[in-house]
Structure formats: structure tokens, C-alpha cells
Enzyme design. Structure first.
Site, PDB file in Angstrom:
ATOM      1  N   LYS A  71      13.821  -7.690   0.417  1.00  0.00           N
ATOM      2  CA  LYS A  71      13.542  -6.880   1.268  1.00  0.00           C
ATOM      3  C   LYS A  71      14.620  -7.565   2.571  1.00  0.00           C
ATOM      4  CE  LYS A  71      10.536  -3.240  -0.624  1.00  0.00           C
ATOM      5  NZ  LYS A  71      11.568  -2.319  -1.240  1.00  0.00           N
ATOM      6  N   CYS A  73       8.512   6.022  -4.101  1.00  0.00           N
ATOM      7  CA  CYS A  73       7.757   5.932  -4.730  1.00  0.00           C
ATOM      8  C   CYS A  73       5.964   6.357  -3.630  1.00  0.00           C
ATOM      9  CB  CYS A  73       7.413   3.988  -4.386  1.00  0.00           C
ATOM     10  SG  CYS A  73       8.766   3.545  -5.804  1.00  0.00           S
ATOM     11  N   ASP A  79       0.891  -3.051   4.228  1.00  0.00           N
ATOM     12  CA  ASP A  79       2.053  -3.440   3.831  1.00  0.00           C
ATOM     13  C   ASP A  79       3.194  -3.850   4.924  1.00  0.00           C
ATOM     14  OD1 ASP A  79       4.010  -3.202   1.927  1.00  0.00           O
ATOM     15  OD2 ASP A  79       3.723  -1.487   1.474  1.00  0.00           O
ATOM     16  N   HIS A 131       2.885   3.538   0.359  1.00  0.00           N
ATOM     17  CA  HIS A 131       4.035   3.134  -0.854  1.00  0.00           C
ATOM     18  C   HIS A 131       3.137   3.189  -1.951  1.00  0.00           C
ATOM     19  CE1 HIS A 131       6.406   1.017  -3.565  1.00  0.00           C
ATOM     20  NE2 HIS A 131       7.053   1.033  -2.864  1.00  0.00           N
ATOM     21  N   GLN A 144       7.886  -2.701   4.771  1.00  0.00           N
ATOM     22  CA  GLN A 144       9.286  -2.620   5.791  1.00  0.00           C
ATOM     23  C   GLN A 144       9.580  -2.711   7.150  1.00  0.00           C
ATOM     24  OE1 GLN A 144      11.297  -0.774   4.115  1.00  0.00           O
ATOM     25  NE2 GLN A 144      11.042   0.082   2.799  1.00  0.00           N
TER      26      GLN A 144
END
Lengths: 411, 144
Positions: free
Chosen positions: A225, A366, A199, A122, A202
Site C-alpha cells: 500500500k 473488508c 493497524d 478492517h 492506511q
């Protein structure tokens, strides 16, 4: 799926309509909807005990401090960190990753050093590293993909070298939805003497993430999220690394003594939390984690796995659908389905789906370098959460037929 | 929302039309228009002589609304004076901002491009329809 039908009752927004139809919300990769219990926790904080934490000696401020620090401890346990001071609250994952880039990156990366990323990152775990590389004269090297969308094993072996100072990788790609072999990458990076920045935006909402088991030196995610409000995010960092890093933002609350020309800084985690923090958001994050842990990740994965198993064969049977990242042979697919309707631009697909009450994402997600690598200007993305049902999948697929009808493709 | 009133047959067909999709041999102006957030990208080529848009064409990729809008625009401004073409762009952009009521005679000037009026009801898509017209206005500014 009568069972997860009931989850919808916990989410006020999902009981509303969009364009005259009950909402089919399939943009959970962008942000999730919020349960009543989380909204109540936020209201409870602002209606019952709002005060500036870590300051006043009065009862309300003490209570606000307690709520804020409870959230930190809750997050520590949630992601398996050793110490609460390794949990830094930020605005979102982007700010967390920027904190690492500006504080750790600019200090520890120099001319000739290499930063390794994956092409599926991302922008939030890519652009900050470009800026560090430019500022410090370092080089960015990319790990590319196997044909099935998984990270190239050959690249993992070849790109991480003794020149590598930092490896940045998503735990789960926000476009392909595949779980990356973070542990293996971390082991390789640590052998080479590099740190690993993960990261987790997700992954954390969908699976039990453990920073120790992953071997992550830094780990970032956004609250919104995973059922929590927008505006609260988390950076985990190993205490020894965080202690040696200079502050990122500076001002109130992150200092010990301030003289006219010099200051000394507070210890962890306050050193990285300048200014009044988002205590209401932290209260919401605690309630969100409570909700997820009561539900359990085993159940979340079972529901999302069922939705994938229901949707994918039907999508594959449609010759006018292209799928991306949906053929991994590794049993590592999460509930993100990236697709295109052949002959129709993704934005037209999304607009027509919207008119049928179905919310999906269309665009570059993104992740422009990944789009370029896939040879697509843009794609559509449907992303599940546990409150989605097989009926949602039916409505989505019916709406895709409608796309072809409206655009007069194949009709 | 009545989606068919926005994605009319005219728009769907026009978005795939190849009539104006080409390069000019000797354009007097070539300008790129982009919507980075959605990836729409067109290059508009104009051949202007003696204050007349003698020829116009485009290349590029994008959604049906951006492509149809570009194609209809070229059909409309070809053969017009640059002053008239500028006026048409102003009218079209005003239509997208809902500044011109339906049935207003000003819309007749836009011919088939008036079919994009419904896009004004899709705030997320207005920029797709507007892209080529902004590009045209910018290209004409440079011509003068």
C-alpha cells in the site's frame, strides 16, 4: 496540478490504458502502483545478488543479508522505532496482526478479560481478535462512531476498563478515511493496563507515522500500500513485549539449538521470522521508502488535501450522491472518499466506471461490521495517492454521470 | 468495452421491476442464495405441484445484474415443468461460461434472459448473473 502530473512518469502502469482509456487509478486504499525505482530495486536484487540470507558464508549470501537488514533499519527509522530488532518482517499487515493475536493474544488474554475494538476495523484487525476471544473465553467490546464518523469519545472513555487487556484500532479507517486519536486511546489503554495494537495500513503511506509518538505497543502495515511489492509487511512491537512472547511460526532460522524433544529459540527479530524470508520484497520496500522520503509526507499531504478540496464540494453539490465519513469537523480526513450513487448498486457503479477507464473499489471493503453499522450492504470507495491529479477527479465525476445515464436513473 | 450492450434498457428496467418481488403464500421450497464477497442476497420461493413450477417469486438485495437476472429467470420458469426449468438453468449457466456461441438456437429458449449474455465478458460480474440460477438448480434438486 502540472507538478504532480510528472509523478506519473515514474509509474509504468499509469502510462498504460484500461478499456481503451488512459487509466484513472483511484483504488490506492487497496494497493498502490509501483515506481520504476522500486521495480528496478527488485530486479537488481534477483538479477544481481539473490542468495539465502543468514546462512551461507559466501559473498552473495552476505550481500543478501545486508540488503535484508538494511531494509529493517530503514523501516525502523521510517516509523520511529527505537531498535531494529523491534521490526519483524511478515507477508502483510494481516499476517502481522495474526502474529500478535496468536502469540501475544492467546498467551496473555484469558477468561473474563476484555478486548476493545472499533466498529470501523478492517477484518484483518477484527477476525483474529474474535478467534482469540472465542479460544480464551474473553469478551469483545466495540467503540462505535459519532454521527460524523469519528470514534465516539464517550465509548473511548467507557469501553476501556480495568478488565481490558488489549485495544485494537486502525490509525486510519480504510472506509471512512479519518485519522483516529490513537495517542489518546493508547494513553487510556495504558492507564487501564492494556496494550494497544495499531493497524497502520492506511496511514503509513500518507502521513508521517511515529510509533513512539502514537504510543503503539504493536503497529502493523503492508508494503504494497506504499509503493512496495506485495508479499512484504511489517510488524513493530515493543522489544520487552516481543521478547516475552512465544514464537508464532516455527522452523528454520528462528531457533538456536534443536534437540529431538526440545528447541531453544533465536532472539529478536529472528524468533518471529521462520523460514526463508522475502529479501526481494525487503529490497523493494527500501526503495519505496526512499521514494516517499525524497518526496516528503508534507508534499503528499498537500497533494491529497488539494484533491479532496477539489472533489468534495463537487460531490456534495450532487443530490444523487451519498457520502460517508466526509463531514468530520476535526481536520483529520485523508484521501479516501466513500460514496454511493443513489438508486444504483455499488458494483454496477464500479463496472460502468471501469468501462470509462476509472478504477474504484466497490463492496464491503473488508469491513462488514462497519457496513452494517452504516446501514449499507456495500459502498463505493475512491482513494487517492500523490500521483492522482485533478484531471483524474474530473474523469471520475464525468464517469459518475455516465453511470446514471447507463442505468437510466434520473434521465 | 461497450457498456451499453451489457446494461441494456431491458436489464436496467428489469432490475427495478417489482413484478416477481414478493413472498408466496405457501411455497414448497424457499432457498437463500448469497455472494458474500459482494453482498448480493436473494431468497427464491417456489411453488411446485405435480412437477410444474406453478409459481415463483423472490426477495432480496443486490446489484442490477443479479436482480435483473433473478426477475427474468422467474418470468421464464413459471409454468414450466421442473425438468424444463433445470434444463433452462443449465443453458443459462453455460451461456455465462461462453460455452454457447451467439446466435445458437439454444439461446432462444432463454427468451429475454439471453440479454445477459454480455455479462460473460465481465468475469468479475458473472457470479452476480449466475446467483439466482444456481439457487434455482439447488431448489429443484431438493424438490425431486
Amino acid at each position: 496540478m502540472a507538478e504532480n502530473e510528472n509523478f506519473r512518469n515514474d509509474f509504468p502502469l499509469l502510462r498504460q490504458e484500461m478499456n481503451g482509456r488512459s487509466i484513472v487509478y483511484l483504488d490506492n486504499g487497496a494497493t498502490t502502483q509501483k515506481p520504476e525505482s522500486m521495480i528496478r530495486a527488485m530486479c537488481g536484487y534477483y538479477g544481481g545478488c539473490n542468495a539465502n540470507p543468514h546462512r551461507g558464508a559466501y559473498a552473495l549470501s552476505v550481500e543478501a543479508t545486508g540488503i535484508y537488514e538494511t531494509a529493517r533499519e530503514r523501516v525502523r527509522r521510517f516509523i520511529g522505532a527505537k531498535e531494529a530488532r523491534e521490526i519483524i518482517f511478515t507477508k502483510n499487515a494481516t499476517e502481522a496482526l495474526n502474529l500478535v493475536a496468536y502469540s501475544y493474544g492467546l498467551t496473555n488474554i484469558g477468561p473474563g478479560d476484555e478486548i476493545v475494538l472499533t466498529v470501523a476495523e478492517h477484518h484483518s484487525n477484527l477476525v483474529p481478535w474474535q478467534r482469540v476471544a472465542k479460544a480464551r473465553g474473553a469478551t469483545l467490546n466495540y467503540i462505535y462512531l459519532e454521527p460524523d464518523g469519528n470514534l465516539s469519545e464517550a465509548d473511548i472513555a467507557a469501553k476501556i476498563t480495568n478488565k481490558t487487556k488489549l485495544v485494537a484500532v486502525a490509525h486510519v479507517s480504510n472506509v471512512l478515511g479519518l485519522v483516529n486519536p490513537v495517542r489518546r486511546i493508547a494513553d487510556r489503554a495504558h492507564e487501564a493496563g492494556a496494550v494497544v495494537v495499531v493497524d497502520g495500513s492506511q496511514s503509513v503511506p500518507h502521513l508521517a507515522a511515529d510509533v513512539e509518538a502514537l504510543g503503539a505497543d504493536f503497529f502493523a502495515f503492508s508494503g504494497h500500500k506504499l509503493l512496495a511489492p506485495m508479499g512484504i509487511g511489517v510488524l513493530y512491537g515493543r522489544a520487552a513485549l516481543l521478547e516475552a512472547m512465544p514464537p508464532f511460526l516455527s522452523g528454520g532460522d528462528m531457533i538456536e539449538y534443536v534437540e529431538e524433544q526440545e528447541s531453544t529459540y533465536a532472539g529478536l527479530p529472528a524468533k518471529f521470522e521462520a523460514g526463508t524470508q522475502n529479501v526481494g520484497g525487503a529490497a523493494g520496500l527500501t526503495a519505496a521508502i526512499d521514494y516517499l522520503e525524497a518526496l516528503t509526507f508534507a508534499k503528499i499531504q498537500k497533494i491529497e488535501g488539494d484533491l479532496l478540496a477539489y472533489a468534495l464540494p463537487r460531490l456534495r453539490a450532487l443530490p444523487w450522491i451519498s457520502l460517508y465519513g466526509c463531514d468530520s469537523g476535526r481536520d483529520n480526513k485523508t484521501g479516501i472518499i466513500t460514496f454511493n450513487v443513489k438508486g444504483v448498486h455499488p458494483h454496477d457503479v464500479a463496472t460502468i466506471l471501469d468501462s470509462e477507464g476509472v478504477a474504484i473499489r466497490a463492496g464491503h471493503h473488508c469491513a462488514q461490521p462497519l457496513m452494517k453499522y452504516l446501514g449499507q450492504a456495500a459502498t463505493c470507495r475512491a482513494s487517492f495517492y500523490f500521483y492522482n491529479t485533478r484531471t483524474d477527479v474530473d474523469r471520475w465525476l464525468d464517469a459518475l454521470e455516465k453511470v446514471r445515464e447507463v442505468m437510466r436513473v434520473g434521465h | 468495452m461497450d457498456i451499453e450492450s451489457i446494461y441494456t434498457e431491458l436489464i436496467a428496467e428489469e432490475s427495478r421491476s417489482t413484478e416477481h418481488r414478493r413472498h408466496l403464500e405457501a411455497p414448497t421450497a424457499a432457498l437463500k442464495g448469497r455472494n458474500p464477497s459482494c453482498g448480493d442476497e436473494i431468497t427464491l420461493e417456489l411453488s411446485v405441484r405435480d412437477g410444474i413450477v406453478e409459481d415463483a417469486a423472490f426477495t432480496g438485495v443486490g446489484c442490477a445484474i443479479s436482480q435483473a437476472s433473478t426477475s427474468l429467470m422467474i418470468g421464464l420458469v413459471k409454468g414450466q415443468t421442473t425438468g424444463k426449468a433445470k434444463k433452462l438453468a443449465e443453458t443459462f449457466l453455460a451461456m455465462l461460461k461462453s460455452e454457447i456461441p451467439a446466435g445458437d438456437p439454444a439461446l432462444d429458449e432463454l427468451g429475454d434472459a439471453a440479454a445477459l449474455q454480455g455479462v460473460a465478458r465481465l468475469p468479475a460480474r458473472v457470479k452476480c448473473a449466475a446467483l439466482s440460477w444456481h439457487t434455482l438448480a439447488e431448489a429443484l434438486e431438493k424438490e425431486v
